[in-house]
Scaffold this motif. Sequence first.
Motif, PDB file in Angstrom:
ATOM      1  N   PRO A 435      41.306  28.454  40.543  1.00 59.55           N
ATOM      2  CA  PRO A 435      40.539  29.665  40.245  1.00 59.55           C
ATOM      3  C   PRO A 435      39.250  29.334  39.496  1.00 59.55           C
ATOM      4  N   SER A 436      38.286  30.216  39.577  1.00 57.84           N
ATOM      5  CA  SER A 436      36.997  29.983  38.921  1.00 57.84           C
ATOM      6  C   SER A 436      37.140  29.861  37.411  1.00 57.84           C
ATOM      7  N   TRP A 437      38.141  30.545  36.854  1.00 57.07           N
ATOM      8  CA  TRP A 437      38.300  30.502  35.391  1.00 57.07           C
ATOM      9  C   TRP A 437      38.839  29.168  34.893  1.00 57.07           C
ATOM     10  N   SER A 439      37.214  26.640  34.888  1.00 56.94           N
ATOM     11  CA  SER A 439      36.052  25.993  34.293  1.00 56.94           C
ATOM     12  C   SER A 439      36.175  25.895  32.774  1.00 56.94           C
ATOM     13  N   ARG A 440      36.624  26.982  32.140  1.00 55.74           N
ATOM     14  CA  ARG A 440      36.654  26.984  30.673  1.00 55.74           C
ATOM     15  C   ARG A 440      37.816  26.175  30.092  1.00 55.74           C
ATOM     16  N   TYR A 441      38.744  25.747  30.950  1.00 57.29           N
ATOM     17  CA  TYR A 441      39.863  24.927  30.479  1.00 57.29           C
ATOM     18  C   TYR A 441      39.645  23.436  30.746  1.00 57.29           C
TER      19      TYR A 441
END
Length: 535
Positions: A435-437, A439-441
């Motif tokens: 998923p695109s999210w 990125s923050r991990y």
Amino acid sequence: MNADWWRQAVVYQVYPRSFADANGDGTGDLVGLTARIPHLVALGVDAVWLSPFYPSALADGGYDVDDHRDVDPRIGTLDEFDRMVTALHAAGIKLIVDIVPNHSSNRHPWFQAALAAGPGSPERERYVFRGSEHPPTDWVASFGGPTWERVGDGEWYLHMFAPEQPDWNWDHPDVRADHERTLRFWADRGVDGFRIDVAHYLTKDLSGTLPSQAELAGCPEGTHPFNDRDDVHEVYRSWRKVFDEYDPPKTAVAEAVVPTHRRPRYASADGLGQAFNFDLLEADFDARRFRDVVERNLALATEAGSTSTWVLSNHDVVRHVSRYGLPDGTSYPQWLQTDGTEPEPDLARGLRRARAATAFLLALPGSAYLYQGEELGLPEVADLPGVVLQDPTWIRSLGTCKGRDGCRVPLPWTPDGPTFGFGPDGGLPAHLPQPSWFSRYAAAAQAGDPTSTLSFYRHALARRAELQGPESLEPLDAGEGVVAFRRPGGWTCVTNFTTSPVPLPAGDVVLASWGDPRGGGLAAIAGEGTVWLRG
């Protein structure tokens, strides 16, 4: 060399197809893992547990094994395996590999020979074949559906999991001898230990009148037709002799999903030596539950002469950041069917609890097993569409149970790029969509942040290595909703399971599970937080 290294080791589970992809084909591989050894060194782990990397059709994520003594060409070669072992050992990291002894794949040469040879042949005796008009029993397989599959000549074969995973006949001397050859094959290549998949199955007694599915629960302990039989320990006693041929002896840990009082037999010194304890993984974030789990499992480890294992996540369960963010009592299969929207997890609370539980776990005597990505605080990818799902549970349940793919999505190493650094730019997409999210991990995004989950794990493992001493603890009275214990060497772990701050006991803070893990200037233990104190 320390033969007891495993007793209090931190072991990091690598699911190889989802860890790091060096050649850009969308699947993780051994070269990718080797290139990421610096990450494991910085994290501070003692060993890697490598999930199946053998040739496989992937009917069950690699647990359907075509050849137990080779590497899947999509993952690497034996030469690359050897280079990985050398690199891990040079970095001071041991290697544990998965052994899958209950079944082979239906593409295994012995099973293909059994099909070709026909009823009554010696080749079929290596598996569990029965001839009858109807299935021999009404037993239900672990992934759903019947445990018996019919072949073209009318006979049925037993599979406790998917039809592509026919069960071995462990009464056959060929089966026993071949598995000992497999253990020696990998031990001779430098493997330090083995994780034994579904160690509670293997031996079976299908003589006489067999119980129905409804009657299985009433079988006396040790005499069940296929589960946790007393005679399975004959196998492990013979394996222990193989392990002890080496100096130092090879280690093993059993995946034995059995009643807790039956677990010590798998962990005995003349057996596998250690057994997984999944009790913390299954417990709600609750002071009484955690206290009871620790007390019970330390007693079981003492009974076995072993140490306990502590686990919060692995490749078979919803990641614990998501579990802790959901209301207690949530049905995870039902939650996954809603794409993780009903209810929607409170991921901030889930991560807060996850870090507190991890600090609690790492303070306990025994070995700690971490699952790839938990050091990044990864939640479950709950909204994978059915068209990409690979777990046999999804197929066997006819789309009513999503299964385990959500915790097996390839890791994010960088905050950008088509696969977030899992594979090289220009390569194929990851075998499960990220998923695109993610990125923050990403690991690179967290490495420079002293308050990140990755920084917390690094600090916690470094302090654990400094503080770890004898395998004991002293429970302390810390009040309602708080669990505290003292470890030898004068350090204390305190976990606040309530949502309100509680006073900070005297001592120097060496680890805090929230904010900056170094814990400078703290005046209280945050709600749903853990501290380690020295002095």
